[in-house]
Scaffold this motif. Structure first.
Motif: not given
Length: 95
Positions: A67-95
């Motif tokens: 889930l932390r590597e799933d781009r669509d899921f991370v977008v949903q999570a970040v829409k709820l709370d931007r801080s969720a990005l802190l726990f997304a995969s490093e590869d997604l954070c680099a984008d």
């Protein structure tokens, strides 16, 4: 209901209760970080994890790697709370 009073009580619950999806949903709606005590199978449940994040972005750290590597899921999570990005995969954070 014990979960409403202290959702960290999930930590001491039986494995049957910790795998009860409705009980865990109830717990994470009151304390998102209660996700850490849920059965591992629920750490990949999109609805459960999003409810947990809605309550606390910190809960995202307890989601599965998938889930932390799933781009669509991370977008949903970040829409709820931007801080969720802190726990997304490093590869997604680099984008």
């Amino acid at each position: 209901e014990l979960v409403v009073i202290d959702s960290s009580a999930l930590r001491f619950a039986s494995s049957d209760l910790r795998s009860d999806r409705e009980l865990v949903l109830h717990a994470v709606r009151h304390d998102g970080c209660a996700l850490q005590f849920a059965d591992e199978s629920l750490h990949s449940d999109r609805e459960v994890v999003l409810e947990a994040i809605r309550q606390s972005a910190l809960a995202f750290q307890f989601a599965t790697k998938e889930l932390r590597e799933d781009r669509d899921f991370v977008v949903q999570a970040v829409k709820l709370d931007r801080s969720a990005l802190l726990f997304a995969s490093e590869d997604l954070c680099a984008d």
